[in-house]
Write a protein that holds these residues in place. Structure first.
Motif: not given
Length: 131
Positions: A26, A72-79, A83
């Motif tokens: 990734p 769309s590849a951003l991880d809003f939960e982890k980032g 993010s």
């Protein structure tokens, strides 16, 4: 004859890129997207300078597609906040590219280049720290 050689080379490049993408992590995919995005921004500026407006539109659309893929590849939960901030910068860049395309503004494309170059450098630096 030259056109066929160019078409063949383009197909080779596309298949090589597809193979690289299939084997990429990734992180490597993000770097590949950024590399392509930065190259396409340079092409968009050159198309404006040369008054190749149809090609300019294609380049700008390609840049916007890449920015949408990055969003769309951003991880809003982890980032978390990072993010969210990246998404805002990508959205702003898309807005500026639409405007640059409409106004044929190299200056606006250069603004987007500067923003994205900082993010690109950050991603590359992240990769050197994790190696």
């Amino acid at each position: 004859m030259y056109s066929n050689q160019t078409d063949g080379y383009s197909l080779y490049q596309e298949s090589d890129l597809a193979m690289q993408a299939a084997a990429a992590t990734p992180y490597q995919l993000v770097i590949m997207l950024f590399d392509g995005l930065m190259d396409e921004l340079v092409r968009a500026k050159s198309h404006i300078e040369a008054k190749r407006y149809e090609r300019k539109a294609h380049s700008i659309n390609k840049c916007i597609d890449i920015l949408n893929a990055l969003t769309s590849a951003l991880d809003f939960e982890k980032g978390g906040e990072l993010s969210i901030n990246l998404a805002r910068l990508y959205d702003y860049s898309v807005y500026r590219l639409y405007d640059a395309s409409d106004k044929l503004s190299i200056t606006q494309i250069e603004e987007v280049e500067a923003i994205l170059a900082n993010i690109h450098d950050g991603w590359k630096n992240l990769g050197t720290k994790s190696e």
